[in-house]
Write a protein that holds these residues in place. Structure first.
Motif, PDB file in Angstrom:
ATOM      1  N   THR A 141       8.284  -0.864  -1.594  1.00  0.00           N
ATOM      2  CA  THR A 141       7.626  -0.070  -0.590  1.00  0.00           C
ATOM      3  C   THR A 141       8.258   1.281  -0.419  1.00  0.00           C
ATOM      4  N   GLU A 152      -1.577   2.163  -1.301  1.00  0.00           N
ATOM      5  CA  GLU A 152      -0.252   1.707  -0.876  1.00  0.00           C
ATOM      6  C   GLU A 152      -0.011   2.283   0.521  1.00  0.00           C
ATOM      7  N   TYR A 153       1.239   2.171   1.008  1.00  0.00           N
ATOM      8  CA  TYR A 153       1.581   2.915   2.208  1.00  0.00           C
ATOM      9  C   TYR A 153       1.421   4.401   1.891  1.00  0.00           C
ATOM     10  N   ASP A 187       3.549  -4.617   7.810  1.00  0.00           N
ATOM     11  CA  ASP A 187       3.315  -5.692   6.843  1.00  0.00           C
ATOM     12  C   ASP A 187       4.342  -6.804   6.911  1.00  0.00           C
ATOM     13  N   TRP A 188       5.352  -6.680   7.768  1.00  0.00           N
ATOM     14  CA  TRP A 188       6.451  -7.638   7.765  1.00  0.00           C
ATOM     15  C   TRP A 188       6.101  -9.071   8.166  1.00  0.00           C
ATOM     16  N   TYR A 240       7.929  -2.867  10.578  1.00  0.00           N
ATOM     17  CA  TYR A 240       6.822  -2.355   9.771  1.00  0.00           C
ATOM     18  C   TYR A 240       5.605  -3.262   9.875  1.00  0.00           C
ATOM     19  N   ASN A 292      -3.479  -2.955   3.337  1.00  0.00           N
ATOM     20  CA  ASN A 292      -3.944  -1.843   2.514  1.00  0.00           C
ATOM     21  C   ASN A 292      -5.416  -2.019   2.141  1.00  0.00           C
ATOM     22  N   GLY A 346      -1.016   2.492   6.239  1.00  0.00           N
ATOM     23  CA  GLY A 346      -0.706   1.358   7.098  1.00  0.00           C
ATOM     24  C   GLY A 346       0.350   1.693   8.140  1.00  0.00           C
ATOM     25  N   GLN A 347       1.272   2.567   7.794  1.00  0.00           N
ATOM     26  CA  GLN A 347       2.288   2.996   8.761  1.00  0.00           C
ATOM     27  C   GLN A 347       1.650   3.822   9.880  1.00  0.00           C
ATOM     28  N   TYR A 389      -0.234   1.490  12.209  1.00  0.00           N
ATOM     29  CA  TYR A 389       0.706   0.775  13.087  1.00  0.00           C
ATOM     30  C   TYR A 389       1.269   1.711  14.151  1.00  0.00           C
ATOM     31  N   TYR A 411       1.056  -6.969   3.434  1.00  0.00           N
ATOM     32  CA  TYR A 411       1.082  -5.595   2.909  1.00  0.00           C
ATOM     33  C   TYR A 411      -0.188  -5.316   2.108  1.00  0.00           C
ATOM     34  N   ASP A 412      -0.497  -6.178   1.167  1.00  0.00           N
ATOM     35  CA  ASP A 412      -1.694  -5.989   0.347  1.00  0.00           C
ATOM     36  C   ASP A 412      -2.961  -6.147   1.177  1.00  0.00           C
TER      37      ASP A 412
END
Length: 438
Positions: free
Chosen positions: A15, A210-211, A394-395, A392, A405, A214-215, A218, A401-402
């Motif tokens: 990441t 990817e990121y 996706d944690w 984060y 996205n 998503g960040q 959030y 995470y996937d």
């Protein structure tokens, strides 16, 4: 002083982008004190930082100090983030386990290994060396895991000596040319985005394959959230309402900002590297992502002045302690490994992290002489002072995470509505959490 470095060509996938590793190889036994009382005195160490990165520079000096003080030898074997991630369970359960390695934090990584009995319990070492006094409470969260491998409580299984967080990078020259200043509220931030859009400039460098999209999603949720919501989302302390204000605001705002042109629909096919490079080359005035980009921007941006600020009107931001030093249960030289960890926590080593674009967890502010580094660390310290590290998005699960996205790609390209994306993400999140907690 003898060091062995075995080169392996590998590509780091993670990441935080592509990382080259300087890590270490085979060794033997040593006496606990490492004072020449017999044994091979070889510390086998792995980490996945490039030699020119902040951590790479600082840890190279830590190795030199450690070898000088203990008389031990540190041996390297070059690895990558992905090599360590994908083979950790097998390697750490064998005689090939190193004595110490940098490892990713979180339930699906360090927590999983801890629950499998592959990592050493560090409670006694933490008490002996006082590492808990050097780490803010939120930074300790990812170092401690319960018997199920869930972070936030239980014993210490790792020690981070750097931090990371997400902030706003901005092109000072483009802001000045547009007559814009750093926004202090979300409304002002949206006014800045609109001003650039009115000039025909897409303001946000983004990527959804990817990121960092998503960040941003959030972060928007965090503007409406409190610590209880974060604990529910990250630590499973309560149910998360996927139709609640936090998620609804984040999802609808991403859709709204895309409609208004603040986010390009092209982001659906772009990766983090694409977004970061587009900021480096001056194509976009704003990039919202992690502190790990700071050193790269310092070394690669030459055509304009840039700066940083925390997302406006948000008490919390995505971030955490950095990846951790962990000691495998099958390490041959655990005491030497603990001594090495302690060297990396010293003020002079922490200052090297800070002055080379990293985020130290225990540096003396007066030791940070680089202006941009001081700004970076001040932002991080501000978050810690208000308990603002929120981890984060996706944690919570190993697949989120996937999934996140993919959901945001559908949101940006308009194939699903905000409500549909929220429902989809909520179901995927809960399925993953149920697999962990039952």
């Amino acid at each position: 002083m003898k060091r062995t470095r075995t080169s392996v060509v590998a590509t780091a996938i993670g990441t935080i982008g592509a990382l080259a590793l300087t890590a270490c190889s085979a060794g033997g036994s040593t006496d606990a004190a490492g004072d020449g009382g017999g044994g091979d005195q070889t510390l086998r160490l792995w980490h996945f930082e490039s030699e020119t990165s902040a951590m790479g520079v600082a840890w190279d000096e830590a190795i030199r100090v450690f070898e000088e003080e203990t008389g031990a030898t540190v041996e390297f074997e070059e690895k990558s983030f992905e090599q360590i991630r994908s083979t950790a369970s097998q390697v750490l359960n064998s005689d090939e386990a190193p004595d110490i390695l940098e490892y990713n934090k979180g339930n699906a990584t360090a927590g999983l290994l801890a629950s499998q009995g592959l990592l050493s319990n560090l409670d006694d070492a933490v008490e002996e060396y006082g590492w808990d006094d050097q780490l803010a409470p939120a930074l300790q969260t990812t170092a401690r895991y319960d018997e199920n491998g869930i972070m936030g409580s239980g014993s210490w299984y790792g020690v981070p000596n750097y931090g990371e967080f997400v902030e706003v990078y901005y092109n000072k020259d483009m802001f000045a040319q547009a007559g814009l200043e750093i926004p202090t509220t979300v409304a002002e931030f949206e006014s800045v985005l609109q001003a650039f859009t009115d000039q025909g400039v897409t303001p946000l460098a983004e990527a959804a394959a990817e990121y960092p999209l998503g960040q941003l999603w959030y972060q928007l949720a965090l503007t409406k959230a409190d610590r209880d919501w974060v604990d529910a989302y990250q630590l499973y302390t309560d149910d998360v309402d996927w139709e609640g204000e936090e998620v609804t605001y984040a999802t609808e705002t991403i859709a709204d900002w895309t409609r208004k042109g603040y986010i390009s629909t092209d982001a659906t096919g772009l990766k983090a590297e694409d977004a970061g490079v587009s900021f480096i080359d001056g194509s976009y005035p704003i990039f919202f992502s992690g502190s790990w980009w700071h050193n790269r921007f310092t070394t690669e941006i030459s055509g304009f002045e840039w700066g940083t600020f925390l997302f406006p009107e948000a008490e919390m931001s995505p971030g955490s302690a950095g990846n951790m030093w962990v000691i495998p249960e099958r390490a041959q030289n655990a005491d030497l490994a603990e001594q090495f960890i302690d060297v990396t926590m010293r003020p002079e080593i922490q200052a090297l992290i800070g002055n080379n674009g990293g985020v130290p967890v225990a540096a003396e502010p007066s030791d940070i002489t680089d202006e941009k580094s001081a700004e970076l660390i001040a932002n991080f310290n501000t978050l810690n002072e208000r308990d603002g590290i929120a981890f984060y998005p996706d944690w919570p699960t190993s697949t989120f995470y996937d999934e996140l996205n993919a959901g945001l790609q559908e949101l940006v390209n308009g194939s699903k509505s905000p409500a549909e994306v929220q429902q989809q993400l909520g179901e995927q999140y809960q399925s993953g959490v149920d697999d962990i907690v039952g």
